[in-house]
Design a protein around this motif. Structure first.
Motif: not given
Lengths: 245, 228, 67
Positions: C9, C12-13, C15, C17, C19
């Motif tokens: 979580f 974020m896949g 991303y 940083f 998000v």
């Protein structure tokens, strides 16, 4: 309708109205943000193209919408203040402006943070980002003009005039920037098709849009209460109020 | 006494007073022009003198320099009248304030915008512009500089009562100049590609028409706030 | 729930940083303007209270000097 509205031109009644409205906006803001953020961050499915980076949309779009919403409400309040000489509307202009500037700043920061992974650059001279930047300048203009005046009464009226001039210019600026952008646009920018958004993503987005409206309302009402107190601080009703609370 | 005749007289007297004053203190006319010239000189020194590069960026430089040098004169537009009290007299006079304001803006354009239009061919030579772009530059300056005077006068009216109004005024006014900048430079760009640029000129003209009607109202209400 | 674990979580896949930068700065700005507005109100009320206390003191001193 005018008979019903007129008492709210009085500072004390307006203050009471702020107090009555505040809890509703606060509930919308808190519940909406909680549901919207948890849903948007954890439960909404990842975008097939942008993966999890698209989750920034859940704050970028609401803040961009309300940065413009705040400006138009500010301009409407400014027109009311100048046409009917209602001091409370002037105070509303001054109260909305910082909140609108904050919304604009959020839209810019989230736009940059979204642009870096998607466009490969923190800042791209995209039409919408550029318009948003100019909007921030307009907010700063209204705020610094108001604070430059020592006499806050003239300051408020000057800020109202500037807000109206700004709102007349805003469509022209937006149109010109859009047109400028299509002339100069590089091929790296890809426009995302937002019309075909899936309901599983649309619902948290809508909730967040409503929640941000709540936040805008809450902070504006708190600031409006402050401004009313500031200019009425020598009146008896303010003293009674302070004694009670 | 005919009303329209006296309106014209009121306009003329404000206009001639401002223009005469400006011509008596020649520095007021010459300094912004020198500033315009120096800013334009700085760019080739900063980015290199290649003729092709200069031709490419000339419209932008000329117009940004025009925006900045218009700002120089704007601060003085209402300040002297505010300080010696003649602004109050203008507000108290039986003639509509918008009319006097229109005259003052016209005078400001005569001493700041018009010389820039007249000197534009020289700047175009310095920046290696072709004849067709030169025509476009002169035309956009001719339509655009009055617009700058009108929009700028709103900012000048709002800040005239403030001690340090100058920088604040640039902050208020420059964002509002953006459409003028975009359409004017685009017209010159288009002309350098030998395409028709009438569309951009028409939009600038439309904006000027709106400004002539709406700006005096905004300027006079700004002045009323500042003087009260 | 779209994520298997808490660390996923946070990531974020890949991303994470961007998000969290967005959501973090958004929260910071909103909380900042809310807190400063509330503090401003409190300060105003205190100023009014101080002014009232001052007036009361002046009144009292006047009465005492008259008596």
């Amino acid at each position: 309708m005018w008979k019903w509205l007129h008492p709210y031109a009085k500072a004390e009644r307006a203050y009471q109205l702020c107090n009555t409205l505040l809890p509703y906006f606060a509930v919308i803001a808190v519940v909406g943000l909680l549901v919207g953020w948890v849903w948007g961050l954890a439960y909404a499915p990842a975008d097939y193209q942008q993966k999890d980076s698209y989750r920034i949309i859940f704050i970028h779009v609401p803040s961009a919408i309300w940065s413009m919403g705040a400006y138009s409400s500010m301009a409407i309040a400014a027109i009311i203040a100048l046409v009917w000489q209602i001091r409370n509307a002037e105070l509303a202009v001054i109260s909305i402006a910082p909140v609108g500037a904050a919304m604009t700043a959020i839209a810019l920061i989230t736009g940059a943070a979204w642009g870096k992974p998607m466009w490969g650059a923190w800042w791209v001279w995209d039409a919408r980002l550029t318009s948003e930047l100019i909007l921030l300048f307009l907010y700063f203009g209204v705020l610094s003009l108001y604070h430059a005046f020592e006499d806050k009464k003239s300051g408020g009226r000057a800020a109202c005039i500037l807000a109206i001039v700004g709102v007349v210019n805003l469509p022209i600026i937006h149109f010109s920037v859009e047109w400028w952008n299509t002339l100069h646009q590089g091929s790296t920018i890809t426009k995302f098709d937002t019309s075909a958004i899936d309901p599983s993503m649309l619902w948290p987005l809508l909730i967040n849009i409503v929640a941000f409206a709540g936040v805008l309302g809450v902070v504006t009402l708190i600031r409006l209460k402050n401004e009313i107190l500031r200019c009425e601080q020598h009146r008896p009703w303010v003293r009674e109020l302070v004694n009670r609370g | 006494m005919q009303t329209h005749h006296s309106y014209w007289l009121a306009f003329k007297s404000v206009y001639t007073k401002d223009v005469t004053l400006a011509f008596r203190q020649r520095a007021e006319i010459v300094n912004p022009l020198l500033f315009f010239l120096i800013v334009i000189t700085l760019f080739p020194l900063a980015i290199g003198p290649e003729p092709a590069l200069l031709t490419r960026i000339a419209p932008g430089i000329i117009w940004v320099a025009a925006l900045l040098s218009t700002m120089l004169g704007l601060d003085k537009l209402f300040r002297d009248d505010y300080n010696d009290g003649s602004l109050e007299q203008l507000i108290a006079s039986p003639y509509p304030l918008s009319l006097s304001v229109l005259a003052k803006v016209a005078a400001h354009w005569t001493v700041s915008g018009l010389p820039m239009v007249l000197l534009a061919p020289l700047f175009a030579l310095l920046m290696n512009l072709e004849t067709q772009s030169l025509n476009a530059t002169v035309l956009t300056l001719l339509i655009g500089t009055p617009l700058l005077s009108f929009i700028g006068a709103i900012g000048a009216g709002l800040t005239v009562a403030l001690q340090k109004g100058g920088i604040l005024m640039s902050l208020l006014v420059l964002p509002l100049y953006i459409p003028v900048l975009i359409f004017a430079t685009s017209a010159i760009d288009t002309s350098s590609m030998s395409l028709a640029y009438g569309g951009q000129l028409a939009i600038l003209g439309a904006m000027l028409a709106v400004a002539i009607v709406a700006a005096p109202i905004a300027i006079s209400s700004a002045l009323r706030v500042s003087v009260s | 729930m779209q994520f298997e674990s808490f660390s996923e979580f946070l990531a974020m896949g890949g991303y994470g940083f961007y998000v969290w930068l967005s959501f973090g700065s958004c929260a910071l700005i909103l909380v900042g303007i809310l807190v400063s507005s509330l503090a401003d109100g409190k300060k105003l009320k205190q100023a009014v209270k101080a002014q009232m206390a001052r007036e009361a003191r002046i009144k009292k001193a006047k009465e005492e000097s008259q008596a």
